[in-house]
Design an enzyme around this catalytic site. Structure first.
Site, PDB file in Angstrom:
ATOM      1  N   SER A  96      41.846  34.689  36.356  1.00 38.41           N
ATOM      2  CA  SER A  96      42.790  35.348  37.217  1.00 38.41           C
ATOM      3  C   SER A  96      43.554  35.075  36.652  1.00 38.41           C
ATOM      4  O   SER A  96      43.997  34.184  35.726  1.00 38.41           O
ATOM      5  CB  SER A  96      42.852  33.448  38.576  1.00 38.41           C
ATOM      6  OG  SER A  96      43.708  33.937  38.877  1.00 38.41           O
TER       7      SER A  96
ATOM      8  N   LYS B 102      45.061  43.927  42.730  1.00 33.37           N
ATOM      9  CA  LYS B 102      44.997  45.467  42.694  1.00 33.37           C
ATOM     10  C   LYS B 102      45.453  46.322  43.291  1.00 33.37           C
ATOM     11  O   LYS B 102      45.403  47.701  43.146  1.00 33.37           O
ATOM     12  CB  LYS B 102      43.193  45.441  42.795  1.00 33.37           C
ATOM     13  CG  LYS B 102      42.330  44.331  41.786  1.00 33.37           C
ATOM     14  CD  LYS B 102      42.747  44.135  40.790  1.00 33.37           C
ATOM     15  CE  LYS B 102      42.213  43.110  40.121  1.00 33.37           C
ATOM     16  NZ  LYS B 102      42.165  41.312  40.500  1.00 33.37           N
TER      17      LYS B 102
ATOM     18  N   ASP C 125      41.421  38.554  46.608  1.00 26.66           N
ATOM     19  CA  ASP C 125      41.174  38.040  45.682  1.00 26.66           C
ATOM     20  C   ASP C 125      41.118  36.350  45.829  1.00 26.66           C
ATOM     21  O   ASP C 125      39.904  36.093  45.851  1.00 26.66           O
ATOM     22  CB  ASP C 125      41.742  38.048  44.848  1.00 26.66           C
ATOM     23  CG  ASP C 125      41.804  39.731  43.974  1.00 26.66           C
ATOM     24  OD1 ASP C 125      41.317  40.646  44.281  1.00 26.66           O
ATOM     25  OD2 ASP C 125      42.651  39.623  42.619  1.00 26.66           O
TER      26      ASP C 125
END
EC number: 4.2.1.9
Length: 560
Positions: free
Chosen positions: A473, A125, A82
């Site tokens: 985020s 994730k 990310d």
């Protein structure tokens, strides 16, 4: 129940001679075919510091499984970074990867008739992806977190990757020189481990510990410390015992244990992404849970930990202060935790916490005393109104101005918004709208860390609001509201906002309102046309067709 309760279908009988022949090639002997076959789902990767230490942990997990009498079988699952893909088209694949991870673990474990699975993950994730798979399959399982990164250090400051994102905004606003920017880049990420604040990865690992699916103290260990490897080997042993005891994920992942997890998320000041992920985990475990349940829990649980992004400390500091068990014990004593929930060890939460002190060490200030919380109520508020009839998520910790009404500054992509911020085109009092970034519209519901960090860096964090049908985020803070549902791509009211419209964000009243008459909105809605799909082939096209609303967890298997 036999230890090899599932794998016996591939190891027993004359007809399974070819199966055993292949297993012999990967190390099985005659004495091994009656042992439980335990998958080790490794998300090792060198594309991100979050996952680059996982290979060594997987080896320790295998050793623990063998020592306890199981037969480990290592297989890989994916990760994306990310932090590296943030602010790019690649970020559209981040949330997609959650479901790819879940599908891949489910596929391997069920295809190979594994008796249990130990999953090791690092980046954001990995955690929900693995837990979704575990809840779906309901075979004995344990999650091992790859560990948090140690903080970077520069000029007496603790740094995280978010420091680098915010430095971009400071540099663009003329508040930082290039040499300082370069120094922060060099020092922000000193080694292996997931982003160091109470961002999404650390939030989810902490929640899994609270839920009972990970070993206590394991979620706050740093990736590079020996105790992380030792804990991973122990997890392998504990899982084999869970197979013998027939302890399944759905014995652990219950309504009450999910409430425990959410309570801990509130107490540590965790990420907004936890709302999305726990809705998905509950769906996979067939546990009733709605977005409104987060608001109910928020109102009764205080924020006890002073952690980044809005606070002072990093997760490694929390570990030294007593870790998640210390937070849990305080919540348990206050009647805010269900002590009778089962854990993967076979003991209850209360039993596991019996030796934890009732109060935190007075010589630290990472964890506040229960009667002196950082905030009296939780920080993840569910906002509703005509802009979000299904709900939206706001992180209200560290917000100096919990109410703002201002003119809409409308952008149909993250990139357009970031360009405007860096060009100095956003003014105090503005309410930024970033839309068509939802699960369907993005597709993939990108995180808006680059724009929000640019706002903070430019000194506008207390005077500008931002709403989006995308995500944030775990490193984001400020007057920001995400997960707006219904999203723009399916005709949600956010699609009807026009430049200059008045918008109200009110965290106290939990209100997200477009101050335009119903008659005007009806006229705009009559003219609105859904945009053409941005992708017509490949995984993003498939995802856009399958994904549900963010208010339902953005799951891809909700067919009824």
């Amino acid at each position: 129940m036999a230890e090899n309760w599932r794998s016996r279908i591939i190891t027993e009988g004359i007809q399974r001679t070819p199966n055993r022949a292949m297993l012999r090639a990967v190390g099985f002997g005659d004495e091994d075919f009656n042992k439980p076959i335990v998958g080790v789902a490794s998300a090792h990767s060198t594309i991100t510091p979050c996952n680059m230490g996982i290979a060594a942990l997987a080896s320790r997990a295998e050793a623990g499984i063998r020592a306890a009498g199981g037969m480990p079988q290592l297989f890989g699952t994916i990760t994306v970074s990310d932090g590296i893909s943030m602010g790019t088209e690649g970020m559209k694949y981040s949330l997609v990867s959650r479901d790819v991870i879940a599908d891949s673990i489910e596929t391997v474990c069920n295809a190979q008739s594994m008796d249990g699975v130990l999953a090791i993950g690092g980046c954001d994730k990995n955690m929900p992806g693995a837990m979704i798979a575990m809840a779906r399959m309901n075979i004995p399982a344990i999650f091992v977190y790859g560990g948090t990164i140690k903080p970077g250090h520069w000029q007496g400051q603790d740094l995280t990757v978010v420091s680098a994102f915010e430095a971009v905004g400071q540099f663009s606003a003329g508040k930082m020189d290039e040499a300082t920017l370069h120094a922060i880049e060099h020092h922000a990420c000193p080694g292996a481990g997931s982003c160091g604040g109470m961002f999404t990865a650390n939030t989810m690992s902490s929640a899994f510990e609270a839920m009972g699916m990970s070993l206590m103290y394991s979620s706050t260990m740093t990736a590079e410390d020996a105790e992380k490897a030792d804990s991973t080997e122990l997890a392998g042993k504990v899982l084999v015992e869970a197979i013998r005891k027939n302890i399944r994920p759905r014995d652990i992942i219950t309504r009450k244990s999910i409430e425990n997890a959410i309570s801990v998320i509130m107490a540590v000041g965790g990420s907004t992404n936890a709302v999305l992920h726990f809705l998905a985990i509950a769906h996979s475990a067939e546990v009733p849970l709605t977005i409104d349940d987060f608001e109910t829990i928020r109102q009764r649980v205080p924020v006890l930990c002073d952690l980044k992004p809005s606070g002072k400390y990093v997760t490694a500091d929390l570990h030294r202060a007593g870790g998640i068990p210390q937070v849990m014990k305080m919540l348990l004593n206050a009647g805010l935790l269900h002590g009778d929930c089962l854990t993967i060890t076979g003991e209850t939460i209360a039993e596991r916490l019996r030796h934890v002190p009732d109060t935190p060490d007075p010589n630290q200030d990472v964890i506040r005393p229960f009667d002196q919380p950082l905030y009296a109520t939780g920080h993840l508020a569910i906002l509703k109104g005509n802009l979000a009839s299904e709900g939206a998520v706001a992180k209200i910790s560290g917000v100096k101005n919990p109410q703002i009404t201002g003119p809409a500054r409308v952008f149909d992509s993250e990139e357009d918004c970031l360009d405007a911020i860096l060009a100095g085109k956003i003014n105090p009092g503005d309410v930024i709208v970033i839309r068509y970034e939802g699960p369907v519209g993005g597709p993939g519901m990108r995180e808006m860390l680059a724009p929000t960090s640019a706002i903070i860096g430019a000194g506008l964090g207390d005077s500008v609001g931002l709403i989006t049908d995308g995500r944030f985020s775990g490193g984001t803070y400020g007057m920001v509201v995400g997960h707006v549902a219904p999203e723009a791509a399916v005709g949600g009211t956010i699609a009807l906002v026009q430049e200059g419209d008045s918008i109200t964000i009110d965290a106290h009243r939990r209100l997200l309102q477009l101050n335009v008459s119903e008659e005007e909105l009806a006229a705009r809605r009559a003219k609105w046309q859904p945009p053409a799909p941005r992708y017509t082939r490949g995984v993003l096209a498939k995802y856009a067709k399958l994904v549900s609303s963010s208010s339902l967890g953005a799951v891809t298997d909700r067919f009824v």
